[in-house]
Design a protein around this motif. Sequence first.
Motif, mmCIF file in Angstrom:
data_model
loop_
_atom_site.group_PDB
_atom_site.id
_atom_site.type_symbol
_atom_site.label_atom_id
_atom_site.label_comp_id
_atom_site.label_asym_id
_atom_site.label_seq_id
_atom_site.Cartn_x
_atom_site.Cartn_y
_atom_site.Cartn_z
ATOM 1 N N VAL A 110 30.804 43.874 34.539
ATOM 2 C CA VAL A 110 31.494 44.857 33.707
ATOM 3 C C VAL A 110 30.690 45.061 32.427
ATOM 4 C CG1 VAL A 110 33.656 45.279 32.423
ATOM 5 C CG2 VAL A 110 33.721 44.143 34.657
ATOM 6 N N THR B 273 29.494 41.128 31.464
ATOM 7 C CA THR B 273 29.962 39.874 32.056
ATOM 8 C C THR B 273 28.817 38.871 32.193
ATOM 9 O OG1 THR B 273 31.331 41.336 33.395
ATOM 10 C CG2 THR B 273 31.416 38.985 33.911
ATOM 11 N N ALA C 232 33.100 40.629 29.899
ATOM 12 C CA ALA C 232 32.414 41.587 29.024
ATOM 13 C C ALA C 232 33.141 41.795 27.689
ATOM 14 C CB ALA C 232 32.269 42.914 29.755
ATOM 15 N N GLU C 233 34.468 41.951 27.760
ATOM 16 C CA GLU C 233 35.243 42.245 26.549
ATOM 17 C C GLU C 233 35.106 41.099 25.547
ATOM 18 O OE1 GLU C 233 36.104 42.269 29.659
ATOM 19 O OE2 GLU C 233 37.689 43.676 30.162
ATOM 20 N N LEU D 200 35.825 48.419 33.548
ATOM 21 C CA LEU D 200 36.896 47.963 34.440
ATOM 22 C C LEU D 200 38.087 47.553 33.574
ATOM 23 C CD1 LEU D 200 37.266 47.188 37.571
ATOM 24 C CD2 LEU D 200 36.788 44.849 36.858
ATOM 25 N N GLU D 201 39.266 47.702 34.122
ATOM 26 C CA GLU D 201 40.490 47.299 33.415
ATOM 27 C C GLU D 201 40.380 45.852 32.914
ATOM 28 O OE1 GLU D 201 43.806 47.363 36.104
ATOM 29 O OE2 GLU D 201 45.187 46.452 34.657
ATOM 30 N N PRO D 202 40.705 45.590 31.660
ATOM 31 C CA PRO D 202 40.687 44.200 31.171
ATOM 32 C C PRO D 202 41.664 43.332 31.976
ATOM 33 C CG PRO D 202 40.779 45.736 29.328
ATOM 34 C CD PRO D 202 40.994 46.550 30.577
ATOM 35 N N CYS D 203 41.254 42.108 32.293
ATOM 36 C CA CYS D 203 42.070 41.272 33.182
ATOM 37 C C CYS D 203 43.288 40.710 32.442
ATOM 38 C CB CYS D 203 41.228 40.148 33.777
ATOM 39 S SG CYS D 203 40.673 38.946 32.567
ATOM 40 N N GLY E 155 41.856 32.878 35.010
ATOM 41 C CA GLY E 155 41.019 32.388 36.106
ATOM 42 C C GLY E 155 40.109 31.327 35.529
ATOM 43 N N ARG E 156 38.808 31.539 35.710
ATOM 44 C CA ARG E 156 37.853 30.641 35.048
ATOM 45 C C ARG E 156 37.784 30.974 33.565
ATOM 46 N NH1 ARG E 156 36.639 32.526 39.085
ATOM 47 N NH2 ARG E 156 36.801 31.326 41.007
ATOM 48 N N GLN E 157 38.334 32.124 33.236
ATOM 49 C CA GLN E 157 38.358 32.594 31.853
ATOM 50 C C GLN E 157 39.789 32.977 31.485
ATOM 51 O OE1 GLN E 157 35.865 33.235 29.389
ATOM 52 N NE2 GLN E 157 34.666 31.824 30.634
ATOM 53 N N ASP F 25 41.469 47.515 37.882
ATOM 54 C CA ASP F 25 41.033 46.334 38.626
ATOM 55 C C ASP F 25 42.017 46.085 39.777
ATOM 56 O OD1 ASP F 25 40.381 43.875 39.639
ATOM 57 O OD2 ASP F 25 40.194 42.865 37.703
ATOM 58 N N ASN G 245 42.128 43.682 41.833
ATOM 59 C CA ASN G 245 42.441 42.264 42.060
ATOM 60 C C ASN G 245 43.961 42.094 41.930
ATOM 61 O OD1 ASN G 245 42.862 39.511 41.873
ATOM 62 N ND2 ASN G 245 41.151 39.138 40.474
ATOM 63 N N VAL H 56 45.564 41.197 38.816
ATOM 64 C CA VAL H 56 45.488 42.108 37.669
ATOM 65 C C VAL H 56 46.277 43.386 38.008
ATOM 66 C CG1 VAL H 56 43.966 43.306 36.046
ATOM 67 C CG2 VAL H 56 43.204 41.156 37.107
ATOM 68 N N PHE I 196 32.513 45.195 44.449
ATOM 69 C CA PHE I 196 33.688 44.413 44.056
ATOM 70 C C PHE I 196 34.977 45.104 44.486
ATOM 71 C CE2 PHE I 196 37.099 43.943 40.884
ATOM 72 C CZ PHE I 196 37.409 42.598 41.061
HETATM 73 C C1 AOF Z 1 37.431 41.591 32.940
HETATM 74 N N1 AOF Z 1 36.181 41.631 32.422
HETATM 75 O O1 AOF Z 1 33.967 41.320 32.563
HETATM 76 C C2 AOF Z 1 35.248 40.919 34.487
HETATM 77 C C3 AOF Z 1 36.562 40.935 35.047
HETATM 78 O O2 AOF Z 1 37.729 33.737 37.257
HETATM 79 P P1 AOF Z 1 37.609 34.708 36.137
HETATM 80 O O3 AOF Z 1 38.485 34.348 34.966
HETATM 81 O O4 AOF Z 1 36.175 34.924 35.721
HETATM 82 O O5 AOF Z 1 38.198 36.125 36.639
HETATM 83 C C4 AOF Z 1 37.548 36.857 37.645
HETATM 84 C C5 AOF Z 1 38.304 38.140 37.891
HETATM 85 O O6 AOF Z 1 38.373 38.907 36.664
HETATM 86 C C6 AOF Z 1 37.630 39.095 38.872
HETATM 87 O O7 AOF Z 1 38.045 38.854 40.186
HETATM 88 C C7 AOF Z 1 38.090 40.451 38.373
HETATM 89 O O8 AOF Z 1 39.409 40.738 38.803
HETATM 90 C C8 AOF Z 1 38.092 40.267 36.877
HETATM 91 N N2 AOF Z 1 36.750 40.575 36.334
HETATM 92 N N3 AOF Z 1 37.612 41.290 34.257
HETATM 93 O O9 AOF Z 1 38.413 41.804 32.236
HETATM 94 C C9 AOF Z 1 35.084 41.301 33.117
HETATM 95 N N4 AOF Z 1 34.150 40.555 35.221
#
Ligand code: AOF
Length: 398
Positions: free
Chosen positions: A38, A54, A62-63, A85-88, A92-94, A115, A117, A120, A151
């Motif tokens: 992203v 990212t 990215a945000e 992409l829509e902010p998550c 998750g790992r973040q 997104d 996912n 999200v 993705f």
């Molecule tokens: C965002 N910004 O730059 C990206 C997103 O395991 P994590 O926490 O890294 O989450 C991965 C999921 O987050 C991934 O499957 C997708 O839905 C989203 N990616 N979201 O806000 C980013 N790379």
Amino acid sequence: QGAEPVLHLAKSDDAYWMQRALEQAMAAIGRSHPNPTVGCVIVKEGRLIASGATEVYGGRHAERVAIESVADRSQLRGATLYATLEPCSHTGRQPPCADLVASCGFARCIAAVGDPNPLVAGRGLRRLRETGLEVQTGVLGPEAMAWHLPFLFWQIAGRALIAAKWAQTLDGQLAYDDGRSQWISGEESRAYTHWLRQKYDAILVGVGTVLADQPALTVRSCVEPHHRQPIRLVFDPGARLLSCPEETWQGVLERTFSSQTPTLLMVRESAVAAARREPLPARRLERIEHLVSLPDELSPSECLRAALADPSLSARAGRPIHSVMVEGGPRLISTLAEEGMIDMTHIFTAPILGGGTRFRLQFPAPYGVGVRLHPMAHARLGEDLLVEYLHPSTQKLL
Ligand code: AOF
Ligand code: ZN
């Protein structure tokens, strides 16, 4: 060269800044896999104040990269955040980006695409709206969709995306009649193709292309840094590689099977069995580290589908295979396209008329109705024109 944007010209300020966000993502191509790469920019009073993309898998989104690059957070009050992409909204790992974005006092958040996912799926944008931000989506939507397609497709369809890339003359030839294909597209297109490989987990070619060109299929001679080398898949149902002339075989070993990244040879079961009974093919088979045997009863497209769905492919590749770019030749691309297997295409057209008659995509008569593809993004690369198209079934899915 390399990361030039595959975009229309900006039509509004928002499109202009979203284009900058896409460029941030493009500069990090392939880096965050299997997370989407992203891009994000933050703009205040018409001025860029932060940007980011990212990080490697498990790293910051990215945000967060963009926001954390601003030392004085009060600067962010009233600013606009653009993300491809829509902010998550999930942990998750973040931690969730939407919470971070909501806490900064932004006036607006513009996301190019949602997104899909399931963790999200609209919740990120809803969270921001509830906080009182002005939220908008769809700015450079088609371009961002094309960019994030591996993705998005994996999330929505639950299978690997099959993209095809080819370069052609104006009269639709993929190589001249003497077999030369290297000189159809210009230097910029070739550098772009090398760079583009990083977007995909695997590059697939048919044996005809391997015998003709002994391609290396690696990321090289393009903008740095290089983020990753995709694995290589050679589709050779009849095991022609195992009985080709010695000089060709040596070139293939040196280039197509070089040590930079694994190469998997895909051969039909019966052809493997036959090869084992002959001295030369049997000896060559010994040199193949990764053999994928294909069931005899399936069509080429079914074989590919089955191989991509088989978890052992990812295991052998040492990474998840969520997307493949087919780089030829015309026979393999025609076969796959005919069966509706090509989900999207990157087509480079060079300003050349009169490329011969032998190497073109060919479809049997029943296909003659024609399938209308959806153009998503285009760019000029030197004198060539690149257009990215979605197959109608891919378009419907998204
Ligand atoms: C965002 N910004 O730059 C990206 C997103 O395991 P994590 O926490 O890294 O989450 C991965 C999921 O987050 C991934 O499957 C997708 O839905 C989203 N990616 N979201 O806000 C980013 N790379
Ligand atoms: Zn996030």
